[in-house]
Design an enzyme around this catalytic site. Structure first.
Site, PDB file in Angstrom:
ATOM      1  N   CYS A   1      28.813  12.844  50.270  1.00 60.07           N
ATOM      2  CA  CYS A   1      29.805  11.898  50.416  1.00 60.07           C
ATOM      3  C   CYS A   1      30.036  11.632  49.386  1.00 60.07           C
ATOM      4  O   CYS A   1      30.951  11.479  48.176  1.00 60.07           O
ATOM      5  CB  CYS A   1      29.698  11.578  51.360  1.00 60.07           C
ATOM      6  SG  CYS A   1      31.519  10.218  52.192  1.00 60.07           S
TER       7      CYS A   1
ATOM      8  N   HIS B   1      28.331  14.810  56.648  1.00 58.65           N
ATOM      9  CA  HIS B   1      27.614  13.318  56.793  1.00 58.65           C
ATOM     10  C   HIS B   1      26.435  14.449  58.235  1.00 58.65           C
ATOM     11  O   HIS B   1      27.155  14.942  58.856  1.00 58.65           O
ATOM     12  CB  HIS B   1      27.656  12.117  57.080  1.00 58.65           C
ATOM     13  CG  HIS B   1      28.145  11.350  56.467  1.00 58.65           C
ATOM     14  ND1 HIS B   1      27.534  10.906  55.661  1.00 58.65           N
ATOM     15  CD2 HIS B   1      29.111  10.893  55.896  1.00 58.65           C
ATOM     16  CE1 HIS B   1      27.433   9.821  54.548  1.00 58.65           C
ATOM     17  NE2 HIS B   1      29.825   9.601  55.064  1.00 58.65           N
TER      18      HIS B   1
END
Length: 517
Positions: A353, A459
């Site tokens: 991310c 994630h």
């Protein structure tokens, strides 16, 4: 709060603490687990959470990671109503405010105080909907109820307890020291009505013979006229996601070594770069649970060494974190390590991310969603990232391609980001695709076609057992380490272990009595 069908008040217990990181989240999860194992319909609730570890529900709503864990303890799918207000700090004075799973804006402290009446309305509605039809609710407070500067605007501690009609179990972390003074001081600072709501105390994270505490516990009980419900021991080698990065920043997370700690023989060395604004550090939990992995936090360039895997984690302020990497010299150290991985054909540098954004060539923040302006990245992937108003929140399933793990393997996880990253020029291969064929990650390959620098917005990507085992197996072979069987990443047994410890340490008959069970 009454049940709409029976008209009865839904029994409720709230776990509060004398400070942040006293263990409230875990004790709440344990009580939820114990009640759920008895067949009771129980749900967790935390009115307001300030945390950078978050989760995405099946409906694409963002909520605190701790309440997602508590939902799992109840055998429930996570629901944003379990954490109706989530604050994600972007600076010392401002946070992104998320209500019922959706961002409503970036607010400084005074702006949020003006917004609080609307937040409180959302909290009450969420609780009413969630409690309807339950046998019991287990609530969690935040910080300490005795913070007198926060009390006029409270929506998460005693005000919420009063609204739910909840008895309060007050917890102190005895491992920090000063536990008895904290309990006494908290009680003395509470108003009369709030003191009356406190049913009793618990001490958490004790090491040693709990019988030695009896005289002090009796003295405090006489002083406050409140009983102790129990003494919960320190639970070793805990392998559950944390609510936030407090323990990690203090070097207290089990399974994470510090700096240049010596590598045990036969262990794979994984370096996690400790960014100032680290977010969703829980992405590495499955790695730290692996028996053949030594995970360590790195904060200075001289600590990096020569690990098999370097991880740049998520970030809530990737522009400021890039500036930190540059000021600390970690940028040069990570770039040099990435070049070595590409040249030697072993090891990897990975960004998740915000970490993916850092691997790119530039990050632009024209709307000042984080720090504003632009910053050059590490330049390891030809990506340009722009932070845009619309926030991507979704669960995702996809495939990790052969350059990552030798053969295509399924991966699952969730996305939480404002960034839009686009490949510019040559040098970036798609190394992960979603179910629709879209790019979930990009990488740079070595001469043999293996990804040595790669990143993804996904994630929880390391939670996928087959992918994690294949990736670690490849890294072990390259490092000349013997093969090792991987472990399954399953929170259920660990939740049961914690619940069993709490059941043996806490007076659960007294808890039942508070809940009218």
């Amino acid at each position: 709060m009454t049940d709409a069908r029976s008209g009865r008040r839904v029994p409720a217990l709230m776990v509060q603490g004398t400070c942040s990181d006293a263990g409230k989240s875990l004790i709440t999860a344990a009580i939820c687990r114990l009640l759920s194992r008895r067949g009771l319909r129980v749900a967790p609730f935390k009115a307001q959470n300030m945390a950078l570890n978050s989760f995405v529900t099946l409906r694409g709503e963002e909520m605190g990671r701790a309440q997602a864990l508590q939902a799992a303890a109840c055998g429930l799918e996570p629901d944003a109503r379990m954490n109706p207000v989530l604050l994600k700090p972007t600076s010392d004075q401002g946070s992104q405010v998320i209500v019922l799973g959706r961002p409503v804006g970036m607010m400084r402290v005074r702006e949020y105080l003006a917004y609080k009446p609307l937040a409180w309305k959302a909290v009450r509605r969420a609780y009413a909907e969630l409690a309807d039809g339950r046998d019991a609710m287990v609530l969690e407070g935040a910080g300490s109820p005795a913070e007198i500067n926060l009390r006029p605007h409270d929506i998460v501690n005693m005000r919420m307890a009063a609204h739910a009609g909840a008895a309060v179990l007050l917890v102190a972390d005895i491992d920090r020291g000063g536990a008895f003074a904290s309990l006494a001081g908290t009680m003395s600072l509470l108003g009369r009505a709030d003191r009356a709501r406190v049913a009793g105390f618990a001490l958490n994270r004790f090491r040693g013979d709990a019988g030695l505490l009896a005289p002090a516990m009796e003295a405090l009980s006489r002083r406050t006229r409140r009983p102790f419900f129990g003494v919960i021991p320190m639970i070793p080698d805990l392998r559950l996601p944390e609510e936030d990065s407090v323990s990690f920043k203090l070097g207290r997370t089990p399974g994470i070594a510090e700096g240049t700690a010596a590598r045990p023989v036969g262990m794979l060395d994984v370096a996690l770069i400790d960014l100032p604004h680290i977010s969703n550090g829980t992405d590495c939990d499955a790695l730290r649970a692996e028996p053949g992995v030594r995970l360590r936090a790195v904060r200075r360039p001289e600590e990096l060494g020569a690990p098999e895997l370097v991880i740049l984690p998520g970030s809530r302020n990737s522009i400021e974190d890039m500036r930190f990497l540059r000021a600390s010299g970690l940028d040069a150290a990570v770039r040099a390590h990435a070049r070595a991985c590409l040249e030697r054909g072993r090891g990897a540098v990975v960004g998740i991310c915000g970490g993916l954004q850092l691997l790119g060539g530039r990050i632009d923040d024209p709307l000042a969603l984080e720090a504003g302006g632009s910053v050059g990245g590490l330049g390891l992937l030809p990506l340009v990232t722009e932070l845009v108003a619309a926030k991507t929140l979704r669960r995702a399933e996809g495939t990790a391609l052969a350059p990552l793990c030798g053969a295509p393997l399924p991966v699952t996880g969730y996305e939480i980001h404002h960034g839009r990253s686009l490949s510019r020029g040559d040098g970036a291969d798609v190394i992960m695709r979603d179910a629709a064929g879209g790019a979930l990650g990009w990488g740079r390959l070595d001469a043999a076609g293996s990804a040595r620098v790669w990143g993804s917005y996904l994630h929880g990507v390391f939670d996928s057992d087959a992918f994690r085992h294949a990736l670690l197996g490849r890294l072990r072979r390259e490092a000349g380490l013997p093969a090792m069987d991987g472990s399954a990443w399953d929170l259920g047994p660990e939740l049961d272990r914690v619940a069993d410890v709490v059941a043996a340490s806490l007076d659960m008959r007294a808890v039942d009595a508070l809940l009218g069970l």
